[in-house]
Design a protein around this motif. Structure first.
Motif, PDB file in Angstrom:
ATOM      1  N   PRO A 148      24.379  32.805 -16.739  1.00 15.33           N
ATOM      2  CA  PRO A 148      24.576  33.874 -15.770  1.00 15.33           C
ATOM      3  C   PRO A 148      25.782  33.686 -14.856  1.00 15.33           C
ATOM      4  O   PRO A 148      25.867  34.359 -13.821  1.00 15.33           O
ATOM      5  CB  PRO A 148      23.285  33.811 -14.956  1.00 15.33           C
ATOM      6  N   GLY A 149      26.705  32.765 -15.223  1.00 14.83           N
ATOM      7  CA  GLY A 149      27.846  32.488 -14.373  1.00 14.83           C
ATOM      8  C   GLY A 149      27.471  31.588 -13.215  1.00 14.83           C
ATOM      9  O   GLY A 149      26.347  31.094 -13.119  1.00 14.83           O
ATOM     10  N   TRP A 150      28.426  31.355 -12.341  1.00 13.42           N
ATOM     11  CA  TRP A 150      28.141  30.573 -11.132  1.00 13.42           C
ATOM     12  C   TRP A 150      27.391  31.457 -10.146  1.00 13.42           C
ATOM     13  O   TRP A 150      27.736  32.632  -9.936  1.00 13.42           O
ATOM     14  CB  TRP A 150      29.440  30.083 -10.502  1.00 13.42           C
ATOM     15  N   LEU A 151      26.372  30.885  -9.513  1.00 14.13           N
ATOM     16  CA  LEU A 151      25.507  31.643  -8.623  1.00 14.13           C
ATOM     17  C   LEU A 151      25.268  30.864  -7.333  1.00 14.13           C
ATOM     18  O   LEU A 151      25.177  29.643  -7.348  1.00 14.13           O
ATOM     19  CB  LEU A 151      24.159  31.934  -9.293  1.00 14.13           C
ATOM     20  N   PHE A 152      25.121  31.605  -6.245  1.00 12.89           N
ATOM     21  CA  PHE A 152      24.795  31.001  -4.949  1.00 12.89           C
ATOM     22  C   PHE A 152      23.322  31.228  -4.664  1.00 12.89           C
ATOM     23  O   PHE A 152      22.793  32.320  -4.881  1.00 12.89           O
ATOM     24  CB  PHE A 152      25.664  31.621  -3.856  1.00 12.89           C
ATOM     25  N   TYR A 153      22.651  30.242  -4.134  1.00  9.11           N
ATOM     26  CA  TYR A 153      21.183  30.241  -4.077  1.00  9.11           C
ATOM     27  C   TYR A 153      20.574  31.305  -3.181  1.00  9.11           C
ATOM     28  O   TYR A 153      19.413  31.692  -3.377  1.00  9.11           O
ATOM     29  CB  TYR A 153      20.677  28.864  -3.624  1.00  9.11           C
ATOM     30  N   ALA A 154      21.295  31.802  -2.175  1.00  3.81           N
ATOM     31  CA  ALA A 154      20.700  32.788  -1.259  1.00  3.81           C
ATOM     32  C   ALA A 154      21.270  34.182  -1.474  1.00  3.81           C
ATOM     33  O   ALA A 154      21.089  35.058  -0.645  1.00  3.81           O
ATOM     34  CB  ALA A 154      20.934  32.358   0.191  1.00  3.81           C
ATOM     35  N   SER A 155      21.944  34.385  -2.584  1.00  2.00           N
ATOM     36  CA  SER A 155      22.692  35.612  -2.792  1.00  2.00           C
ATOM     37  C   SER A 155      21.955  36.589  -3.685  1.00  2.00           C
ATOM     38  O   SER A 155      21.129  36.217  -4.517  1.00  2.00           O
ATOM     39  CB  SER A 155      24.053  35.269  -3.404  1.00  2.00           C
ATOM     40  N   LEU A 156      22.313  37.872  -3.533  1.00  5.48           N
ATOM     41  CA  LEU A 156      21.813  38.905  -4.417  1.00  5.48           C
ATOM     42  C   LEU A 156      22.404  38.765  -5.820  1.00  5.48           C
ATOM     43  O   LEU A 156      21.846  39.251  -6.791  1.00  5.48           O
ATOM     44  CB  LEU A 156      22.174  40.279  -3.843  1.00  5.48           C
ATOM     45  N   ASN A 157      23.545  38.096  -5.906  1.00  6.91           N
ATOM     46  CA  ASN A 157      24.202  37.797  -7.191  1.00  6.91           C
ATOM     47  C   ASN A 157      24.554  39.048  -7.992  1.00  6.91           C
ATOM     48  O   ASN A 157      24.194  39.201  -9.157  1.00  6.91           O
ATOM     49  CB  ASN A 157      23.350  36.846  -8.037  1.00  6.91           C
ATOM     50  N   LEU A 158      25.262  39.949  -7.316  1.00  6.30           N
ATOM     51  CA  LEU A 158      25.869  41.080  -8.008  1.00  6.30           C
ATOM     52  C   LEU A 158      27.222  40.612  -8.532  1.00  6.30           C
ATOM     53  O   LEU A 158      28.240  40.703  -7.837  1.00  6.30           O
ATOM     54  CB  LEU A 158      26.042  42.264  -7.048  1.00  6.30           C
ATOM     55  N   ASN A 159      27.245  40.078  -9.729  1.00  4.71           N
ATOM     56  CA  ASN A 159      28.513  39.657 -10.312  1.00  4.71           C
ATOM     57  C   ASN A 159      28.676  40.259 -11.699  1.00  4.71           C
ATOM     58  O   ASN A 159      27.835  41.011 -12.170  1.00  4.71           O
ATOM     59  CB  ASN A 159      28.617  38.124 -10.348  1.00  4.71           C
ATOM     60  N   GLN A 160      29.790  39.919 -12.345  1.00  3.47           N
ATOM     61  CA  GLN A 160      30.115  40.569 -13.620  1.00  3.47           C
ATOM     62  C   GLN A 160      29.143  40.210 -14.731  1.00  3.47           C
ATOM     63  O   GLN A 160      29.140  40.857 -15.786  1.00  3.47           O
ATOM     64  CB  GLN A 160      31.562  40.243 -14.035  1.00  3.47           C
ATOM     65  N   HIS A 161      28.292  39.196 -14.534  1.00  5.58           N
ATOM     66  CA  HIS A 161      27.274  38.852 -15.528  1.00  5.58           C
ATOM     67  C   HIS A 161      25.980  39.640 -15.333  1.00  5.58           C
ATOM     68  O   HIS A 161      25.111  39.615 -16.205  1.00  5.58           O
ATOM     69  CB  HIS A 161      26.957  37.357 -15.457  1.00  5.58           C
TER      70      HIS A 161
END
Length: 935
Positions: free
Chosen positions: A459-472
């Protein structure tokens, strides 16, 4: 609606915007009126009206090629800017890390700013790494400090006492003895530091009972989630030298030649245990007129005695003053000298939130967790609920500060821990987003998007407290529609000025009167303690529910306000308010009461819910109490509930709403319908953003408090504009509205009329309802994963999950439903397409023509003009959540979370594991209906 290219925005703006000057009353005040658009147009789109995002740079492992690729992706899906936030990195990529503020890091920052500028995007920069501010440039003497008080008893025959730290732990590397206070048998207290020889007290006076030693300690807190090169101590925010040294390090690194980013950013105040600074006692005595060292017993007790409460209140006020003067204002002035704005979160600090928010250019609030909305069909997993729901009144501290200090932008760190990772849909985001808009936010920042290079797999690089709206994210290609909704709404909410009638005094001294503890952190997570029980909160909420628009005002803001034409202006660029409301307060400073009465003297109307009970603090207590008593007696409110006072008026009333009506200060009628709203004014026109957060359909005439004769409805979902049905009813314009649960609309009231705009299609009562029956074929996009499922054929509408296909159950991506149906077309009618359930966003084509996208409740779409008589072809592309793919990775023990420091945690801050999750429904379910409406 098609947005104009950023290249042409300045030209278009210069053509469309017309400025006029009008004279307002005897004081000849000049007010600029901007007729930003005609009624058939939305306000001009700028990069600020688009959503921005926090952009996590993991390990600062960034490079020019990926920056170009990602910024182009962000621009294409509708982001207006990024806020760079360097943090810890992913393991195995250490060779890519760039040291924070190294020449290589600065070169990449400059490239980022240049590339963003080419794309018409903006850039903000966190002034540090992780949070809070700090790093290797912070020397121990400038690190966050705390007060340590230790007590030493004496025996009757003791001659010598060695003053040494007791119970010192490994974090307390530094404990500097500052003062020694002697407590004598007769109750006297005095400083005896001068009797020390080194750290030994010799020649102990015979009547000395005990000794209290005050140490300057260090919290030991270091930058949390620091990026490489950013590790180090958090600095002392109360100590100007420490702040200046930190800022100077940036001057030296950049040689004062900063790239052309917009603003420096500071996150919420999470400097835990920092309650002191080296010169605190001197500052305290200078400001409060007495020696805090001689009040240590009262300072330390928690039993709520009057003297203790007053000492603690004074202590907290001094901390507030030092924080604002030495950090917030000092930092903002420094940034301004370098051509930069400041963006700051005040919450979590020990100070007056309104004044701290107001000391920067862009106040920023935060939504943390999810709210309950009774919208039918809205998913809310009980396992994802935090301790306290986000509260719009908490958010209004930031917007009030902006409004009252003349700043237009109010930003928000949006969707922090909205739910568990990978399970948040657009339909869940919208009501939370609308609630922030209703609170005055008009500059949304996603929390957030993580920089993830192209060679890192799902899922790409992710930050633990984020909504993680990224290109993946499987929703990525469907994100533009959500971003366009935000952009249209924010273009309106950034136009003109706020239009709030009432100012409500926030009694921060009541908060500072908490008998427990020392420093009072005013945080988002504890509003149930410091906010909800207060009369201020109850009155503010009640007035808003009645239909009044309010801003909160602080003691400092009151001191700088004046009166023009009977209305209160807190700043030259602020809107005027009709009255100031003082809720029941326990503690109000004499100076504040004097300033309030001065406003009345100059023509303002002031409504007291009750006489302020007392004054805060210990200094000159009795003389100040006497002054307050004389001042209150002078008002005449001891014997009357309403008096003229100078050019103005004072009212004393338990029923504030009744007094407002008496003063002909009327509420909007919108709230009578159950709808929520916020409004802006542009000259004589007004914009209303209106939301239905009830559980029911609201279809009725709604009263808007305006002198305008016309109303235009503007749908931020699709950009359509139409003339509303309306009729004048005395002081109100009654406007027909038809809003289903979860829907929002923008209303522009105006005297303008345009032949270019047709009447609004209300679609209230369908004359026909037809369910679509088809043999559905579902095909899958090969870009999804982990595997592309085989096509499915289903005889009736259903999700592609739980059909016995394991690959489909694990699949995250896009599935497309293909079908055909027969329809008996009546060309005199309009039609909508209505979905029971969409998991989670759907793009629709009818007969080869793109019809639009549905992503929010209710799931419906206007398809007028797209249907044909007889056979119709329909294609529906559905994007689901990332959750099922993540579940596959964890079930199969495929490593994907491997980060330094905290790694990756779930919503309860425990190790993340999706292997036990149920399959998240994906695709369509229930019914698809076509509803027909007579024109």
């Amino acid at each position: 609606m098609k947005f104009p290219s950023h290249k042409y925005l300045s030209l278009i703006a210069s053509i469309i915007i017309f400025f006029g000057v009008i004279s307002c009353g005897d004081n000849k005040e000049e007010e600029i009126i901007a007729f930003e658009t005609t009624v058939d147009q939305w306000p001009i789109v700028t990069k600020e009206s688009k959503p921005w995002t926090r952009w996590w740079w993991m390990g600062s492992a960034v490079d020019r090629g990926n920056i170009d690729f990602l910024l182009e992706e962000y621009e294409q899906i509708g982001l207006g800017g990024v806020e760079i936030a360097p943090i810890y990195g992913a393991k195995g990529f250490e060779d890519r890390y760039l040291e924070f503020l190294s020449p290589e890091w600065i070169a990449v920052l400059k490239h980022t700013v240049d590339k963003a500028g080419e794309l018409g995007m903006g850039v903000d920069l966190t002034q540090g790494t992780g949070w809070p501010f700090g790093g290797p440039q912070v020397r121990m003497e400038h690190a966050a400090s705390k007060m340590i008080i230790q007590e030493y008893g004496l025996t009757s025959v003791q001659q010598v006492l060695e003053i040494i730290p007791q119970g010192k732990n490994e974090k307390e590397e530094v404990m500097i003895l500052l003062h020694v206070i002697g407590v004598f048998k007769n109750g006297e207290r005095k400083e005896i530091t001068n009797l020390l020889q080194g750290n030994v007290l010799e020649k102990i006076p015979g009547d000395l009972e005990k000794v209290q030693a005050v140490y300057l300690g260090k919290t030991g807190q270091k930058v949390k989630r620091a990026a490489p090169g950013g590790e180090g101590f958090t600095f002392d925010h109360f100590f100007k030298t420490a702040v200046n040294n930190y800022l100077q390090s940036f001057d030296e690194t950049f040689d004062k030649q900063f790239p052309d980013f917009r603003a420096f950013y500071n996150d919420s105040f999470e400097v835990y245990g920092a309650d002191f600074t080296a010169d605190f006692f001197d500052e305290f005595e200078k400001r409060k007129g007495y020696d805090l060292k001689l009040m240590l017993p009262e300072f330390l007790e928690n039993n709520g005695s009057e003297k203790s409460i007053r000492v603690k209140s004074d202590y907290r006020q001094v901390l507030n003053d030092l924080l604002i003067e030495n950090f917030t204002e000092n930092w903002s002035d420094w940034a301004k000298e370098r051509g930069k704005l400041t963006k700051n979160q005040a919450h979590g600090s020990p100070g007056n939130l309104l004044d701290i928010y107001g000391a920067v250019d862009i106040p920023e609030c935060e939504t943390f967790g999810s709210s309950y909305f009774p919208i039918p069909g809205l998913r809310r997993d009980s396992a994802d609920i935090r301790n306290v729901d986000p509260d719009p009144i908490m958010l209004k501290f930031a917007s009030s500060a902006a409004h009252l200090t003349g700043k237009n932008l109010v930003s928000c760190e949006t969707f922090t821990w909205l739910g568990e990772h990978f399970k948040s849909s657009f339909s869940q985001m919208k009501p939370e987003l609308d609630q922030t808009f209703l609170a005055g936010v008009n500059h949304v920042f996603y929390h957030g998007v993580t920089y993830s290079p192209q060679d890192v797999a799902f899922p790409g690089w992710l930050f633990y407290a984020s909504l993680n709206l990224n290109q993946h994210n499987s929703l990525w290609d469907h994100l533009p529609a959500f971003n366009q909704y935000i952009t249209r709404t924010q273009s309106v909410l950034q136009a003109g000025k706020p239009d709030n009638e009432l100012l409500v005094y926030w009694p921060v001294y009541d908060v500072w009167a908490n008998p427990e503890g020392r420093m009072e952190l005013i945080s988002v997570h504890h509003i149930d303690k410091w906010l909800h029980p207060t009369e201020f909160y109850k009155q503010s909420k009640s007035l808003m529910e009645l239909g009044y628009s309010i801003d909160f005002i602080s003691d400092k803001m009151i001191s700088g306000a004046d009166v023009r034409n009977g209305q209160i202006k807190s700043h030259e660029n602020a809107s005027a308010a009709k009255t100031l409301i003082i809720p029941k307060v326990e503690f109000m400073p004499l100076e504040t009461l004097e300033n309030i009465l001065m406003l009345a003297e100059n023509g303002a109307t002031i409504i007291f819910q009750a006489k302020p009970a007392d004054i805060p603090g210990l200094q000159d207590l009795e003389s100040n109490r006497e002054s307050v008593s004389k001042l209150w007696k002078k008002t005449g409110l001891e014997s009357k509930n309403q008096v003229s006072y100078g050019k103005g008026k004072l009212l004393l009333s338990e029923n504030i709403a009744s007094s407002l009506e008496q003063e002909q200060i009327y509420p909007e009628g919108i709230s009578d319908s159950g709808l929520k709203f916020i409004k802006r004014k542009i000259g004589h026109d007004k914009y209303y953003f209106v939301v239905n957060h009830t559980s029911r359909l609201i279809s009725q005439p709604v009263n808007f408090l305006t002198n305008s004769e016309n109303a235009y409805l503007m749908n931020p979902l699709d950009g359509k504009i139409g003339l509303a049905n309306s009729v004048r009813k005395d002081k109100y314009l009654a406007i027909d509205l038809h809003l289903e649960s979860g829907e929002s609309i923008i209303i522009r009231t105006t005297d303008q009329k345009s032949d270019q705009v047709s009447g609004w299609n209300y679609y209230t009562d369908p004359t026909s309802i037809s369910e679509i029956f088809a043999d559905w074929r579902i095909s899958f996009d090969s870009k999804g994963g982990p595997k592309t499922p085989k096509d499915q054929t289903i005889p009736s509408l259903a999700t592609w999950t739980n059909q016995g296909d394991t690959d489909a159950d694990f699949y995250s991506g896009k599935g497309t439903y293909h079908g055909s149906f027969n329809f008996d077309l009546d060309k005199s009618m309009n039609y909508t397409l209505n979905f029971s359930k969409v998991h989670e966003s759907a793009k629709i084509w009818i007969n080869g023509n793109f019809a639009g996208q549905v992503w929010s409740l209710p799931f419906k779409l206007d398809i007028s003009g797209l249907l044909v008589q007889g056979k119709n072809e329909i294609k529906i592309e559905v994007a689901n959540l990332m959750a099922n793919h993540i579940r596959y990775l964890d079930i199969n023990n495929i490593s994907w979370r491997n980060y330094h420091e905290i790694n990756f945690v779930n919503i309860d801050y425990k190790p993340f594991d999706a292997s036990s999750w149920n399959v998240m429904p994906s695709g369509l379910d229930g019914k698809i209906e076509i509803k027909g409406f007579k024109n």
